[in-house]
Design a protein around this motif. Structure first.
Motif, mmCIF file in Angstrom:
data_model
loop_
_atom_site.group_PDB
_atom_site.id
_atom_site.type_symbol
_atom_site.label_atom_id
_atom_site.label_comp_id
_atom_site.label_asym_id
_atom_site.label_seq_id
_atom_site.Cartn_x
_atom_site.Cartn_y
_atom_site.Cartn_z
ATOM 1 N N GLY B 45 30.942 39.356 47.582
ATOM 2 C CA GLY B 45 31.734 38.307 46.933
ATOM 3 C C GLY B 45 30.970 37.519 45.878
ATOM 4 N N SER B 46 29.651 37.598 45.875
ATOM 5 C CA SER B 46 28.877 36.799 44.919
ATOM 6 C C SER B 46 28.992 37.342 43.496
ATOM 7 C CB SER B 46 27.406 36.733 45.342
ATOM 8 O OG SER B 46 26.800 38.011 45.294
ATOM 9 N N GLY B 134 38.875 39.376 43.017
ATOM 10 C CA GLY B 134 37.548 38.771 43.096
ATOM 11 C C GLY B 134 37.146 38.231 41.735
ATOM 12 N N PHE B 137 39.262 35.119 40.667
ATOM 13 C CA PHE B 137 38.976 33.840 41.324
ATOM 14 C C PHE B 137 37.562 33.350 41.046
ATOM 15 C CE2 PHE B 137 42.889 35.112 43.403
ATOM 16 C CZ PHE B 137 43.614 33.967 43.139
ATOM 17 N N ARG B 138 36.651 34.242 40.720
ATOM 18 C CA ARG B 138 35.349 33.759 40.242
ATOM 19 C C ARG B 138 35.488 33.125 38.846
ATOM 20 N NH1 ARG B 138 33.520 38.279 43.280
ATOM 21 N NH2 ARG B 138 34.010 39.579 41.496
ATOM 22 N N ARG B 140 38.240 31.786 37.683
ATOM 23 C CA ARG B 140 38.968 30.530 37.899
ATOM 24 C C ARG B 140 38.007 29.415 38.294
ATOM 25 N NH1 ARG B 140 44.680 28.839 39.716
ATOM 26 N NH2 ARG B 140 44.248 26.813 40.625
ATOM 27 N N HIS B 141 37.086 29.751 39.204
ATOM 28 C CA HIS B 141 36.080 28.756 39.588
ATOM 29 C C HIS B 141 35.271 28.298 38.381
ATOM 30 C CE1 HIS B 141 32.553 26.815 41.206
ATOM 31 N NE2 HIS B 141 31.826 27.660 40.492
#
Lengths: 483, 483
Positions: B45-46, B134, B137-138, B140-141
């Motif tokens: 996920g990183s 993935g 949403f990364r 988006r962050h």
């Protein structure tokens, strides 16, 4: 034509502008005049510090000077000159002043005198113009930014969990209903119940009480995530500690156990408080003095042993005490207030839920520092907390702060499907509504943990404000949804 | 015992770990085996990049290897070694592997094959485990963080405006009711109407459609503020552009006029998009390719002239075109699609509201860059927008982006009490309910401005995702409040 050519007061105070022609804009805090000169204290919101405007009645006309009253908004052109008087090192010598907006002294509620917090709460649309609330909301900003910076720098991802939700499985409290149905004439089923199929979402929905469960879903993909969003409780609590609408920060981490969780929470709290100490020096100095003045009004035995700034520094520099619930019960059972029956709720046996008085005793009297209380009886904690091998406790943690009580609640989560569903059954939580939550235990489960921090509690701790309604811009409480 | 001693894959790929013994944890994306070795693609996920785990069946037992299936969560101890094959420069040679959580291949929905976005929307609790989501949403962050960083660095203060509100004066759309009343049996007044005095807030309340009005209150004290919070529309719009719950960013600035507002919005958009370009290289490279593949499926005349990355770079490097509504009407009236009656809504006269087709023509065909459209007819804009001297238009701006249409809407606000109340009267907005808003014009008023940005529209633009439901974790739309 761009209008915003001003220099902020914060910049003026941080750098040397002497000799420069600049434009300032802001609101008048006070004016004092003699026949030769007027001194205007100007505030523009960028800092708690006012800046001195020197107006010569030979240059600024009388009509303008007359309209420069507390609360008026003005624009000043002039030269920055070294200041003669005490206080700041520079001031502006006005070559022209424009009134942007008047504030009739007969009507403007914020005259230069002390107003009660209760009164200011009724004019929450104006109270940010006061020293106290300006400071509170600048500190609140700094804390919010520190939250994002902390997690971003550690590689966490910010997730927006839903506000409107059909799930209330956590049972964390009373919820607000969200609906587009006609309340006067709702559609009914044949059995007389409300036909939610006609509602916007075709089911019963409410405002979220926590983003945790959805946060866990994201953590099972992105590993380390956090939420920072509004949460809601429809509890009829008219206290200084409760809001119907408040902001929560909820990190959730795959691969973290209970100890990792405690380490993160402690490091996080120390970071954000340290950030405020570093970035809000002037505001915190003001709030420190404000808190000290307030302490003077209290009885000697009610006074804090430390001032606000001392308390903040202390928390950032000392390791939190970590004890189990079982150890805490022992300490409390043998404590003086328990033996002398000074506690309202006496601690008699293991299993008792701790009250605010017990938490405060542990933090403020016994350990005199923040305490991480762990491994609570499973009966007094939520279904998703990981069961310890003793069969009696769960891997929960609460972090207790002086003056505030519980500021963080968290746990390692139960990742084992059989244990989780067994506990759900015991607590009458319907599994079929939680199919998506259980899927995270069905597919690629892992030890994981998380915690929740009530943001307003943190802002209270850092600003020293006693009433939670004074650290959120427009508080929502029973009977109160103005603005 | 702390469990979280892993190295993140992102760190492994950014630094040289060759020769080191490390622990990795993550989810299995794929496994391919021959009798001598198994290669496992691990994702934690990183980062979007998987890391290769090399498992020797002489070291890792057969039972464990069997359980290493797509979606399973595993922990690997081993040494980082230089990679022989193509692709990444290193891999891990496993000395031990622990299964943290299985993922039964018969039941786990995310098998290594292409899933439709529609299907993934139904399993939104799992879709973040895919490459596409993935990445989304990364990104988006990163965009959310860039928003906070931009405003913090400029000295703006983040304000949490209320979610539950009694005001719907803006009339921005249908609202959700918030209540604790018993829907089946609500308390009634003598005249048969609902007795809201019995409701939690003792009045009718709904979910906010915008934090602007409250943001203005804060700007009149702190000068430069922004909001970033959820907003709601109870509109029955089942489109790829609408959500019932979405996040908005709303800066409000004292001392800004219309031009200052445009300058800020343009600089802000270029900054946050540039931030994503700099910080999300791998995710955006993946999404760029994904978008290109999708373009292949379109008819030639429907395809974008630029790829995703090209489009993002273009927007950060070119000044936006600024034209007035009146100029836009001239361009549109004389355009080919208008003359050849290709527009669904033909532009015939000044005053017409612009439709999506017109906005797209201006941005994508005529100017081929983002457009700031200003000075709209007052009839089609909100009451609080500042009236221009022509008596016909207001100091509004919309920013139009390729593919997205309107991404920002804003205006200089009407600070003149007489003009404001006159417009409220014309639009039948009750002044008495807005006493607090009008107070900002009564006391210390100043020229000020602000804008609103729909955060999901921005995420759509940067990720190239066509459906807004695919850029928010758990979308809320008519009939949809799952998870």
């Amino acid at each position: 034509m761009a209008f915003n050519k001003r220099v902020k007061i914060k910049s003026l105070l941080e750098s040397d502008f002497v000799g420069q022609e600049v434009t300032l804009m802001g609101w008048v805090r006070t004016k004092r005049s003699n026949k030769n000169v007027s001194f205007i204290a100007l505030n523009d919101g960028s800092t708690i510090n006012n800046y001195q405007v020197v107006a010569d009645p030979n240059i600024i006309d009388e009509e303008t000077l007359k309209r420069i009253t507390t609360g008026a908004c003005i624009k000043i052109n002039g030269q920055i000159v070294a200041s003669q008087g005490s206080g700041q090192s520079s001031e502006i010598s006005a070559s022209s002043i424009t009134i942007l907006g008047d504030a009739d002294p007969e009507k403007y509620p914020l005259q230069p005198k002390k107003h009660s917090l209760e009164f200011l709460r009724e004019i929450a649309h104006l109270r940010m113009r006061t020293n106290t609330f300006g400071a509170v909301f600048r500190v609140r900003h700094a804390l919010a930014y520190a939250v994002h910076k902390y997690f971003n720098d550690k590689g966490f991802f910010y997730i927006h969990t839903p506000i409107i939700t059909a799930s209330d499985a956590e049972g964390a409290g009373e919820t607000f209903k969200v609906t587009t149905l006609d309340l006067k004439n709702p559609p009914l089923n044949e059995d007389g119940s409300i036909n939610y199929k006609e509602d916007f979402f075709e089911r019963e929905t409410n405002l979220t009480v926590s983003g945790q469960l959805e946060g866990e879903l994201a953590a099972m993909a992105l590993a380390e995530i956090y939420t920072f969003g509004p949460t809601f409780r429809a509890e009829n609590s008219n206290t200084t500690r409760h809001l119907a609408e408040f902001w929560m920060i909820e990190p959730e981490m795959a691969f973290y156990d209970a100890e990792d969780n405690q380490d993160l929470a402690e490091d996080f709290l120390q970071y954000v408080i340290g950030y405020a100490l570093e970035h809000c020096k002037d505001d915190l100095a003001f709030l420190d003095k404000r808190a000290a003045d307030e302490e003077q009004g209290k009885k000697a035995d009610q006074r804090s042993e430390m001032g606000l700034l001392d308390r903040l520094r202390f928390v950032t520099k000392n390791k939190f005490e970590r004890i189990t619930y079982t150890e805490a019960i022992d300490i409390l059972r043998n404590s003086n207030p328990n033996k002398k029956k000074k506690f309202q709720y006496l601690i008699e046996e293991w299993g008792a839920d701790l009250q605010s008085e017990h938490e405060r005793f542990l933090v403020e009297k016994h350990f005199k520092k923040p305490v991480i209380l762990t491994d609570y009886p499973k009966e007094i904690k939520a279904f998703y907390m990981r069961q310890n091998d003793d069969g009696k406790t769960v891997a929960a943690m609460d972090i207790l702060f002086p003056g505030i009580g519980e500021i963080v609640g968290g746990s390692q989560r139960e990742e084992r499907m059989d244990r989780l569903t067994q506990r759900m059954d015991e607590m009458h939580i319907p599994q079929e509504e939680m199919w998506w939550y259980l899927d995270t235990r069905r597919f690629g489960a892992t030890p994981h943990a998380g915690f929740g921090l009530g943001f307003e509690r943190l802002v209270q701790f850092v600003t020293g404000m006693g009433n939670i309604r004074d650290v959120i811009a427009f508080p929502r409480t029973p009977g109160n949804a103005e603005f």
